[in-house]
Enzyme design. Structure first.
Site, PDB file in Angstrom:
ATOM      1  CE  LYS A   9       0.957   1.531   4.867  1.00  0.00           C
ATOM      2  NZ  LYS A   9       1.885   2.312   4.742  1.00  0.00           N
ATOM      3  N   PRO A  92       9.836  -4.446   1.040  1.00  0.00           N
ATOM      4  CG  PRO A  92      10.604  -2.416   0.016  1.00  0.00           C
ATOM      5  CD  PRO A  92       9.978  -3.581  -0.501  1.00  0.00           C
ATOM      6  CG  MET A  93      11.008  -7.001   6.418  1.00  0.00           C
ATOM      7  SD  MET A  93      11.354  -7.887   7.128  1.00  0.00           S
ATOM      8  CE  MET A  93      11.462  -7.568   8.451  1.00  0.00           C
ATOM      9  N   GLY A  94      10.466  -2.704   6.695  1.00  0.00           N
ATOM     10  CA  GLY A  94      10.766  -0.867   7.142  1.00  0.00           C
ATOM     11  C   GLY A  94      11.010  -0.059   6.581  1.00  0.00           C
ATOM     12  N   GLY A  95       9.392  -0.158   5.099  1.00  0.00           N
ATOM     13  CA  GLY A  95       9.718   0.670   4.381  1.00  0.00           C
ATOM     14  C   GLY A  95       8.511   0.943   3.831  1.00  0.00           C
ATOM     15  CG  ASP A 134      -0.401   0.692   8.714  1.00  0.00           C
ATOM     16  OD1 ASP A 134      -1.342   1.428   9.251  1.00  0.00           O
ATOM     17  OD2 ASP A 134       0.507   0.856   8.013  1.00  0.00           O
TER      18      ASP A 134
END
Length: 279
Positions: A9, A92-95, A134
């Site tokens: 998202k 991606p993580m933390g994106g 989320d």
């Protein structure tokens, strides 16, 4: 084996409008789904065991959102069934693209069908909120104007658009940004309708850019592009994006990005690809 998508998202804007007594921040944002996804495969088992076969490095299996979602649904419905989970990560993580939340929602939606426990969307929304703020929008399944901590959702229609998303080589801690002394929490709330996503901004953007020069560099590059309707950071970062009316414009911009910056082009979706799974 059954395979389902877990789409990313974008937050087209993100306003921090207050703070609850329990410390959670009150937000207003617009969520848009894009056609860039993780893939999750499920193999049913009848012994009640829930097993993730390719865990994410650095994430304990019992903390993984797919595992937590499966166990929560199992407990809620008292089903004796289990599942083997195979997660293929692309987001991606933390994106700031909602990858973990989307994985959790897809797990709820898929196993609700595969286990034939048949909870309603409203029941799954309640479970999703227990997993993270989320998660509900991915269960809701429509592009949405969100309020509260992100759980008060109103479906909205968004025009066709394409996005160039840049991935700075950093992971941003959401908790770090929301606890920053620099964060203001007094943006004046907007009403729906009327409002325009192009009139919004991201209240977290300046704080992240000051703390992470890589994010600032990517965002500055996007804002110099022509033909964009929005250039902003998604969520609490680190990813930033620019919106274009056509795929050709987005691809042309993608071909110009510096060699040391990663990114991708994605189409804005009208709804979650699993939206009709509950019909």
């Amino acid at each position: 084996m059954f395979t389902f998508p877990a789409p990313a998202k974008l937050n087209l804007f993100l306003h921090v409008v207050g703070r609850r007594p329990d410390g959670y921040h009150l937000l207003q944002t617009v969520f848009r789904f894009i056609d860039f996804s993780d893939q999750i495969s499920f193999k049913l088992r009848d012994d009640g065991v829930i097993k993730l076969h390719n865990p994410i490095a650095g994430v304990q299996e019992d903390k993984d959102l797919c595992v937590r979602a499966a166990k929560l649904l199992q407990q809620k419905t008292s089903t004796p069934q289990g599942v083997d989970i195979f997660l293929q990560k692309r987001i991606p993580m933390g994106g700031g693209l909602g990858g973990g939340s989307s994985d959790a929602a897809t797990t709820l939606l898929a196993l609700n069908q595969l286990w034939q426990v048949n909870l309603s969307r409203e029941q799954l929304l309640e479970l999703g909120l227990q997993l993270g703020a989320d998660v509900p929008v991915f269960v809701f399944g429509q592009n949405a104007f969100a309020e509260g901590i992100g759980e008060k959702l109103t479906a909205i229609e968004l025009p066709s658009a394409w996005y160039l998303v840049l991935i700075p080589g950093v992971q941003v801690s959401t908790a770090e940004i929301f606890t920053s002394k620099e964060l203001t929490r007094n943006t004046i709330p907007i009403t729906i309708p009327p409002f325009s996503v192009w009139q919004g901004h991201n209240d977290l953007e300046l704080i992240v850019c000051r703390a992470y020069p890589e994010v600032a560099r990517c965002l500055e590059w996007l804002k110099r592009l022509e033909n964009t309707t929005i250039a902003a950071m998604s969520g609490s970062g680190a990813c930033v994006f620019a919106e274009f009316a056509t795929e050709q414009e987005a691809q042309a911009a993608f071909e110009r990005i510096p060699d040391d910056i990663k990114g991708f082009v994605a189409k804005g979706l009208n709804c979650h690809p699993l939206y009709k799974i509950l019909d």
